[in-house]
Design a protein around this motif. Structure first.
Motif, PDB file in Angstrom:
ATOM      1  N   ALA A   1      47.651 -62.437  53.536  1.00 41.01           N
ATOM      2  CA  ALA A   1      47.377 -63.891  52.802  1.00 41.01           C
ATOM      3  C   ALA A   1      45.782 -63.627  52.351  1.00 41.01           C
ATOM      4  CB  ALA A   1      47.445 -65.149  53.556  1.00 41.01           C
ATOM      5  N   VAL A   2      44.832 -63.062  53.062  1.00 40.57           N
ATOM      6  CA  VAL A   2      43.535 -62.856  52.966  1.00 40.57           C
ATOM      7  C   VAL A   2      43.445 -62.545  51.266  1.00 40.57           C
ATOM      8  CG1 VAL A   2      41.164 -61.597  53.121  1.00 40.57           C
ATOM      9  CG2 VAL A   2      42.953 -62.523  55.069  1.00 40.57           C
ATOM     10  N   PHE A   3      44.301 -61.505  50.688  1.00 41.59           N
ATOM     11  CA  PHE A   3      43.916 -61.102  49.569  1.00 41.59           C
ATOM     12  C   PHE A   3      44.283 -62.264  48.312  1.00 41.59           C
ATOM     13  CE2 PHE A   3      46.015 -59.667  45.594  1.00 41.59           C
ATOM     14  CZ  PHE A   3      45.316 -58.426  45.366  1.00 41.59           C
ATOM     15  N   PHE A   4      45.141 -63.026  48.656  1.00 40.26           N
ATOM     16  CA  PHE A   4      45.282 -64.069  47.923  1.00 40.26           C
ATOM     17  C   PHE A   4      44.197 -65.286  47.912  1.00 40.26           C
ATOM     18  CE2 PHE A   4      49.351 -61.793  48.945  1.00 40.26           C
ATOM     19  CZ  PHE A   4      49.586 -61.587  47.625  1.00 40.26           C
ATOM     20  N   TYR A   5      43.411 -65.245  48.844  1.00 46.58           N
ATOM     21  CA  TYR A   5      42.577 -66.392  48.978  1.00 46.58           C
ATOM     22  C   TYR A   5      41.274 -65.649  48.659  1.00 46.58           C
ATOM     23  CZ  TYR A   5      45.718 -69.675  51.235  1.00 46.58           C
ATOM     24  OH  TYR A   5      46.593 -70.574  51.335  1.00 46.58           O
ATOM     25  N   ARG A   6      41.090 -64.613  48.389  1.00 47.67           N
ATOM     26  CA  ARG A   6      39.835 -63.887  48.281  1.00 47.67           C
ATOM     27  C   ARG A   6      38.760 -64.293  46.956  1.00 47.67           C
ATOM     28  NH1 ARG A   6      43.389 -61.253  45.019  1.00 47.67           N
ATOM     29  NH2 ARG A   6      42.637 -59.692  43.346  1.00 47.67           N
ATOM     30  N   ASP A   7      39.685 -65.015  45.957  1.00 46.45           N
ATOM     31  CA  ASP A   7      38.875 -65.499  45.011  1.00 46.45           C
ATOM     32  C   ASP A   7      38.236 -66.757  45.269  1.00 46.45           C
ATOM     33  OD1 ASP A   7      38.841 -63.040  43.694  1.00 46.45           O
ATOM     34  OD2 ASP A   7      40.585 -63.535  42.766  1.00 46.45           O
ATOM     35  N   ASP A   8      38.492 -67.382  46.198  1.00 42.92           N
ATOM     36  CA  ASP A   8      38.118 -68.794  46.713  1.00 42.92           C
ATOM     37  C   ASP A   8      37.422 -68.661  48.129  1.00 42.92           C
ATOM     38  OD1 ASP A   8      37.896 -71.640  46.884  1.00 42.92           O
ATOM     39  OD2 ASP A   8      40.137 -71.586  47.645  1.00 42.92           O
ATOM     40  N   PRO A   9      36.060 -68.439  48.084  1.00 41.12           N
ATOM     41  CA  PRO A   9      35.297 -68.382  49.207  1.00 41.12           C
ATOM     42  C   PRO A   9      35.194 -69.527  49.865  1.00 41.12           C
ATOM     43  CG  PRO A   9      33.784 -68.081  46.855  1.00 41.12           C
ATOM     44  CD  PRO A   9      35.244 -67.970  46.771  1.00 41.12           C
TER      45      PRO A   9
ATOM     46  N   ASN B   1      36.671 -53.103  56.127  1.00 34.95           N
ATOM     47  CA  ASN B   1      35.440 -53.893  56.116  1.00 34.95           C
ATOM     48  C   ASN B   1      34.992 -54.376  54.622  1.00 34.95           C
ATOM     49  OD1 ASN B   1      34.855 -51.288  55.142  1.00 34.95           O
ATOM     50  ND2 ASN B   1      33.251 -50.914  56.670  1.00 34.95           N
ATOM     51  N   ALA B   2      35.941 -54.036  53.747  1.00 35.73           N
ATOM     52  CA  ALA B   2      35.600 -54.466  52.346  1.00 35.73           C
ATOM     53  C   ALA B   2      35.210 -55.765  52.480  1.00 35.73           C
ATOM     54  CB  ALA B   2      36.815 -54.353  51.486  1.00 35.73           C
ATOM     55  N   PRO B   3      34.298 -56.430  51.831  1.00 31.87           N
ATOM     56  CA  PRO B   3      33.749 -57.865  51.901  1.00 31.87           C
ATOM     57  C   PRO B   3      34.539 -58.687  50.979  1.00 31.87           C
ATOM     58  CG  PRO B   3      32.078 -56.596  50.591  1.00 31.87           C
ATOM     59  CD  PRO B   3      33.181 -55.804  51.204  1.00 31.87           C
ATOM     60  N   VAL B   4      34.745 -59.888  51.215  1.00 30.90           N
ATOM     61  CA  VAL B   4      35.409 -61.177  50.627  1.00 30.90           C
ATOM     62  C   VAL B   4      34.004 -61.614  49.985  1.00 30.90           C
ATOM     63  CG1 VAL B   4      36.551 -63.358  50.157  1.00 30.90           C
ATOM     64  CG2 VAL B   4      37.505 -61.441  52.078  1.00 30.90           C
ATOM     65  N   LYS B   5      33.747 -61.542  48.657  1.00 30.40           N
ATOM     66  CA  LYS B   5      32.416 -62.183  48.154  1.00 30.40           C
ATOM     67  C   LYS B   5      32.438 -63.547  48.104  1.00 30.40           C
ATOM     68  CE  LYS B   5      32.319 -58.662  44.300  1.00 30.40           C
ATOM     69  NZ  LYS B   5      32.315 -58.269  42.671  1.00 30.40           N
ATOM     70  N   GLY B   6      31.227 -63.957  48.655  1.00 29.11           N
ATOM     71  CA  GLY B   6      30.675 -65.427  49.042  1.00 29.11           C
ATOM     72  C   GLY B   6      30.939 -65.862  50.190  1.00 29.11           C
ATOM     73  N   SER B   7      31.517 -65.294  51.190  1.00 26.37           N
ATOM     74  CA  SER B   7      31.866 -65.630  52.571  1.00 26.37           C
ATOM     75  C   SER B   7      31.414 -64.564  53.546  1.00 26.37           C
ATOM     76  CB  SER B   7      33.547 -65.906  52.430  1.00 26.37           C
ATOM     77  OG  SER B   7      34.017 -64.422  52.543  1.00 26.37           O
ATOM     78  N   ASP B   8      31.664 -64.687  54.648  1.00 24.43           N
ATOM     79  CA  ASP B   8      31.259 -63.805  55.877  1.00 24.43           C
ATOM     80  C   ASP B   8      32.547 -63.374  56.186  1.00 24.43           C
ATOM     81  OD1 ASP B   8      32.533 -66.022  57.005  1.00 24.43           O
ATOM     82  OD2 ASP B   8      30.976 -66.352  58.482  1.00 24.43           O
ATOM     83  N   TRP B   9      33.650 -63.138  55.435  1.00 28.27           N
ATOM     84  CA  TRP B   9      34.732 -62.540  55.750  1.00 28.27           C
ATOM     85  C   TRP B   9      35.109 -61.045  55.200  1.00 28.27           C
ATOM     86  CZ3 TRP B   9      40.055 -64.406  57.175  1.00 28.27           C
ATOM     87  CH2 TRP B   9      40.100 -65.461  58.079  1.00 28.27           C
TER      88      TRP B   9
END
Length: 552
Positions: free
Chosen positions: A365-373, A452-460
């Motif tokens: 599910a990280v993939f589907f929330y990745r555009d919502d930091p 370790n690919a970053p989720v933009k706008g977050s520390d995830w």
């Protein structure tokens, strides 16, 4: 399904092979301008429909954009694909072909032409041609749900897999969305409609049966596999009589397809498509410009086909166990092309002798929330509200269970775990459970490697998110993508690609320096946790599994 982002590979490698009379052996080829370019020295072979020219790519031979069927535009829309037309001369098959019509920014290919309605082409990667080889054939179906994607995405390039493991890799483009899955069966004499995209896959498999020996492949040892929507398509093929006998093993990555869309549901969608075009005669759809069809398909995501009736809306709302991957468009259980739901309530008898490799990623599910930091910073109150909205009165109970088993998890981590179970994990277990009751073996995995690919706008980071495993299956971990570039990546890639290719070869997944993989059964529920160092765990997260299964 959410679309995978278009990314360009960063890897620059030199391909390498020259000609012997019929066998191609490693040497230096022309330097490619991009990682997956097909370069000289070029190679000519003859298949049933004519002569084609391919070349070298990353240690293997590559032949791209080979037509496997005829035109599916104009009068051939919404129908089974016609046979491919022969050609004279030598067809240049050194570049990718067009994917199916889809929105901007959603195609997967590197240096790929723009989408086109006539898109029925395939790509082949092989270690050698015309050498009498009997290599396993790995036939890949791309992800992107049923509305986006292509067989040309660079991280799905088959060169490394073919060269490293002595297999033949095939990837196809096929019809998508309205052109691939609009169902007209209740509104006129269109017996193949609703599953024309699936029938494209059957046509491509028939092409493999007829031609793959030219490329050193064994037509009697074909594995169909795919990720996300490609996994769902694979599950549907397992229940199609027209595909029976054309492939012999299956692999489903994060795409457990239990059932198709009902005829009633698909017909209601079609009525609304006709209304959107102000048509009453389905035959008039053959004359609608492809741009308008695509426009409506894209607008559907914004409610263009919505209706105020609760019944129709309920069909299209994503929920556990539903066809949420298919959305509004997807395979139809029409009683003909797809006679019954393949794995609901029981597995199709057509799959009884077909071995299956199936799994999902730990943190889908990280993939589907990745555009919502902002999601990754939600507090407990916000997460509780999300759970209650999705699960009603059970929301608090679910969160309490997951919190007990993950005492140090943040609120966002709890949502990721629950959403992963609801979107892919539960149906993966259900399909594996049901299929394991048949004679052929089932092997179940969970992909755990932490990107370790970053989720933009977050520390995830992406972690073991949806689609982060694709490049590892194809041994393309050097091409920067969702898998990142962290420690242990190479080991995880060699483990996963070895397991998949050995399964393709003899239905027994194995990898050097990794544990033996036991056959799955509901008695012990052994699951291979794939990582830089893999391990087998019996019934991981068993308490949570039992909770979801108790809900039915």
């Amino acid at each position: 399904m959410a679309d995978l982002m278009h990314r360009r590979g960063l890897l620059q490698m030199s391909g390498a092979v020259i000609a012997a009379p019929y066998l191609w052996l490693p040497t230096r080829a022309e330097e490619p301008q991009w990682a997956t370019q097909t370069v000289a020295p070029f190679v000519e072979v003859e298949i049933a429909s004519g002569k084609i020219k391919g070349g070298h790519s990353r240690g293997a031979l590559a032949f791209k954009a080979i037509p496997y069927a005829g035109s599916v535009s104009g009068k051939n829309r919404f129908k089974a694909p016609p046979p491919v037309e022969s050609w004279t001369g030598v067809r240049d098959c050194t570049r990718l072909g067009s994917p199916a019509p889809q929105g901007p920014g959603t195609t997967f290919g590197e240096h790929e032409p723009k989408p086109a309605e006539d898109c029925l082409i395939l790509n082949v990667w092989t270690p050698a041609v015309k050498d009498g080889g009997k290599r396993p054939v790995m036939f890949y179906l791309h992800g992107g749900g049923f509305t986006t994607g292509s067989g040309g995405q660079n991280i799905q390039d088959g060169s490394h897999l073919a060269a490293t493991y002595d297999v033949v890799v095939v990837a196809i483009n096929h019809r998508l969305g309205l052109l691939g899955y609009l169902y007209l069966g209740e509104l006129g004499d269109y017996p193949e409609s609703g599953n024309q995209g699936q029938l494209d896959m059957v046509a491509a498999l028939s092409w493999v049966k007829q031609n793959i020996s030219v490329f050193g492949g064994d037509p009697n040892n074909v594995m169909v596999f795919g990720e996300s929507g490609g996994g769902y398509k694979t599950a549907m093929l397992m229940g199609m009589p027209s595909a029976h006998g054309l492939f012999h093993k299956a692999g489903i990555q994060s795409g457990p397809g239990l059932r198709g869309m009902s005829r009633a549901e698909a017909t209601e969608t079609t009525r609304r498509v006709l209304a959107a075009f102000n048509l009453t005669d389905p035959a008039k759809l053959f004359d609608v410009p492809v741009e308008k069809i695509l426009g409506l398909q894209l607008a559907e995501g914004k409610g263009a086909l919505a209706t105020p009736t609760k019944e129709w809306a309920a069909h299209h709302a994503p929920k556990p166990g539903d066809r949420s991957m298919a959305g509004t468009f997807g395979p139809v259980t029409d009683g003909k092309v797809l006679p019954a739901d393949p794995f609901d309530p029981v597995p199709t008898p057509l799959s009884a002798s077909m071995p299956l490799l199936i799994g999902n990623t730990r943190d889908e599910a990280v993939f589907f929330y990745r555009d919502d930091p902002a999601f990754f910073k939600k507090d407990e109150a916000a997460v509780r509200a999300m759970a209650q909205q999705a699960l009603g009165a059970k929301g608090d109970e679910v969160l309490a269970l997951y919190k007990k088993n993950r005492p140090n998890a943040s609120p966002a981590e709890l949502v990721i775990a629950v959403a992963t179970a609801m979107s892919f994990g539960n149906d993966t277990i259900t399909l594996a459970d049901r299929k394991s009751q048949q004679p052929a073996p089932v092997y179940r995995y969970r992909y755990d490697y932490q990107s370790n690919a970053p989720v933009k706008g977050s520390d995830w980071t992406i972690r073991a998110g949806h689609a982060s495993d694709i490049s590892l299956v194809f041994l393309n971990q050097e091409i920067l993508d969702l898998q990142g570039n962290g420690p242990g990546l190479n080991e995880a890639a060699h483990a996963m690609s070895s397991y998949f290719t050995s399964f393709a070869r003899n239905a027994a997944p194995k990898a050097a320096n990794q544990p033996a993989w036991p056959r799955y059964s509901t008695a012990k529920r052994p699951v291979m946790l794939i990582n830089s160092q893999c391990q087998v765990v019996n019934d991981p997260d068993s308490e949570e599994r039992k909770f979801w299964q108790s809900r039915g």
